[in-house]
Design an enzyme around this catalytic site. Structure first.
Site, PDB file in Angstrom:
ATOM      1  N   ASP A 125     -11.973 -21.794 -12.766  1.00 28.21           N
ATOM      2  CA  ASP A 125     -13.080 -21.058 -13.381  1.00 28.21           C
ATOM      3  C   ASP A 125     -13.461 -19.935 -12.414  1.00 28.21           C
ATOM      4  O   ASP A 125     -13.897 -20.191 -11.295  1.00 28.21           O
ATOM      5  CB  ASP A 125     -14.271 -21.989 -13.615  1.00 28.21           C
ATOM      6  CG  ASP A 125     -15.282 -21.396 -14.585  1.00 28.21           C
ATOM      7  OD1 ASP A 125     -15.129 -20.222 -14.965  1.00 28.21           O
ATOM      8  OD2 ASP A 125     -16.232 -22.114 -14.955  1.00 28.21           O
ATOM      9  N   ASP A 179     -11.628 -16.081 -18.232  1.00 29.69           N
ATOM     10  CA  ASP A 179     -11.851 -16.473 -16.836  1.00 29.69           C
ATOM     11  C   ASP A 179     -11.690 -17.968 -16.575  1.00 29.69           C
ATOM     12  O   ASP A 179     -12.114 -18.463 -15.524  1.00 29.69           O
ATOM     13  CB  ASP A 179     -13.248 -16.047 -16.401  1.00 29.69           C
ATOM     14  CG  ASP A 179     -14.343 -16.722 -17.208  1.00 29.69           C
ATOM     15  OD1 ASP A 179     -14.072 -17.146 -18.346  1.00 29.69           O
ATOM     16  OD2 ASP A 179     -15.479 -16.819 -16.711  1.00 29.69           O
ATOM     17  N   GLU A 180     -11.063 -18.678 -17.498  1.00 31.89           N
ATOM     18  CA  GLU A 180     -11.035 -20.134 -17.371  1.00 31.89           C
ATOM     19  C   GLU A 180      -9.743 -20.685 -17.970  1.00 31.89           C
ATOM     20  O   GLU A 180      -9.308 -20.238 -19.031  1.00 31.89           O
ATOM     21  CB  GLU A 180     -12.250 -20.716 -18.107  1.00 31.89           C
ATOM     22  CG  GLU A 180     -12.462 -22.181 -17.946  1.00 31.89           C
ATOM     23  CD  GLU A 180     -13.694 -22.656 -18.709  1.00 31.89           C
ATOM     24  OE1 GLU A 180     -13.958 -23.860 -18.662  1.00 31.89           O
ATOM     25  OE2 GLU A 180     -14.379 -21.826 -19.349  1.00 31.89           O
TER      26      GLU A 180
END
Length: 467
Positions: free
Chosen positions: A11, A105-106
């Protein structure tokens, strides 16, 4: 569940805000909030400096401004974030063929499938190396969680924030979860959490002690049984490399409620065009057109129409969305509109009737233009053809009114003299720009007229220099 912590969850830390701070030296170490700046905008991401004031994602922007009035408020630059995300996902792909992106983003990564880890020591080495590589490639930091399941790996990455790594050994899940709030489990949002609280269950250990039958009674068979397993620390979901899209949609929230029916129709058509653009970019077509309307009183209506076959034809989607709008009462005003396509397929079944209609309309329009684009001057002595007096009439083209250029806070610009910079703010016919680049010192601020010919929209510069 695995015997080794070979499932990794990455993350990125305050991703949008961190990317803005990295690209704008003057904002480093200062509160930054990224999101919609209109009266109904919401926070997409807040930097850690802004979070100290209580600002968090999904918060109304007006509330964020009251909590942190001196923060920098910026409009998102999604193409910029996407380019960084692609770099990160490429690094993850080097670790394993099984990478499951959840957002820009993960992502989850199956380290075992990539042959880079089979025990705690090798998993930790892989995780630490990933963090170093991400920083070197993007200039940003990410937090890593390692565990024997996806659920626990995600919890571990949250504990690792910011810029850390946490490894949770398989076999310790129940001990880890027992004292935590029920909200830590996937699928337990505010409503479910409140329902469980009223039943006397606030911690994960309360769920485990209540038993599966009680949770099924409270939440239903599927949700109750799933929650009971998670309360035991059990999660056998695999990392899936390809997540099939179920639908494609776009929507807009308006700063002021729309009342004009013509304007509403135009907005729906514009959304339909954008939706088809995304649909084609994903390589899909779809059978079901969906219209979403949120009215002035926050009531939300959804209408859908299923076509005879999948399509990615913008005219077909636009017309279907228009038909759906006719069945919706918008008298009191509309605050949000959305258009989506579901029932996706990897091919398009041509709608021959729609195609024929479009071609006929195009031919008619062409004939109309051809017929009205010239004129014959006929004298008293006979027709124009006979006298050679055929004259093409001159039609003055309509000159559109000049449109004032809009400069969004945070967006990139380039000046013919001062070079690259970004918009700090604009209004009353002026725009303020700070001239700086990712690797520079904090730059100087200058103000220009919004229509200054030497100022143009710019491209985002890479955060890390290319060798």
């Amino acid at each position: 569940m695995r015997a080794a912590p070979t499932i990794l969850h990455l993350d990125m830390d305050a991703f949008f805000a961190a990317a803005e701070q990295a690209s704008k030296p003057s904002l480093r170490g200062k509160p930054v909030v990224v999101g919609g700046l209109g009266p109904r905008g919401v926070v997409a991401t807040a930097s850690y400096e802004a979070r100290r004031f209580g600002v968090h994602s999904a918060m109304p922007m007006g509330q964020a401004r009251r909590l942190a009035p001196n923060a920098a408020y910026l409009v998102p630059r999604f193409s910029f974030y996407r380019s960084i995300s692609e770099q990160v996902m490429e690094l993850l792909g080097r670790l394993s063929p099984l990478v499951e992106p959840l957002s820009l983003d993960e992502a989850f990564v199956d380290l075992e499938a990539g042959g880079v880890a089979d025990d705690s020591a090798s998993a930790r080495v892989a995780g630490e190396r990933l963090r170093v590589d991400i920083l070197a490639t993007t200039g940003l930091t990410g937090s890593v969680g390692l565990a024997g399941s996806k659920m626990i790996a995600k919890i571990a990455s949250e504990e690792a924030k910011p810029d850390g790594l946490v490894l949770i050994e398989p076999g310790t899940e129940r001990e880890l979860l027992a004292p935590r709030s029920v909200r830590i489990l996937p699928g337990v949002g505010p409503a479910t959490g409140e329902h469980l609280r009223r039943a006397g269950m606030t911690t994960v250990s309360d769920l485990a002690e209540a038993g599966e039958d009680e949770l099924v009674r409270l939440l239903g068979r599927a949700h109750g049984a799933s929650l009971y397993l998670m309360a035991q620390g059990y999660d056998d979901r695999p990392v899936v490399a390809e997540r099939d899209a179920k639908s494609v949609s776009v929507e807009d929230t308006f700063d002021v409620d729309l009342h004009d029916r013509v304007r509403i129709r135009l907005e729906v058509e514009r959304l339909a065009e954008r939706c088809v653009g995304r649909l084609r970019a994903s390589g899909h077509s779809g059978r079901t057109i969906v219209l979403k309307v949120r009215r002035f009183d926050f009531s939300t209506l959804t209408r859908s129409e299923t076509l005879r076959g999948p399509t990615d034809d913008p005219s077909v989607v636009r017309e279907a969305a228009g038909r759906l709008l006719e069945a919706v009462d918008t008298t009191g005003g509309v605050r949000l509109l959305g258009v989506g396509v579901s029932g996706l397929a990897d091919y398009t079944q041509e709608d021959l009737f729609a195609q024929a209609e479009a071609e006929a309309e195009g031919a008619a329009a062409s004939a109309s233009v051809s017929g009205s684009g010239s004129a014959s001057v006929v004298g008293a002595g006979g027709d124009a053809a006979a006298t050679g007096a055929s004259v093409v009439a001159s039609v003055e083209p309509e000159v559109p009114e000049p449109v004032e250029r809009h400069w969004a806070p945070g967006h990139d610009v380039r000046h013919a003299v001062y070079g690259a910079g970004w918009v700090q703010g604009s209004g009353v016919g002026r725009v303020t720009v700070r001239f700086e680049e990712p690797g520079s010192e904090p730059g100087r601020v200058r103000t220009f007229a919004v229509d200054d010919p030497e100022l143009e929209p710019g491209e985002a510069l890479p955060l890390v220099g290319r060798g």
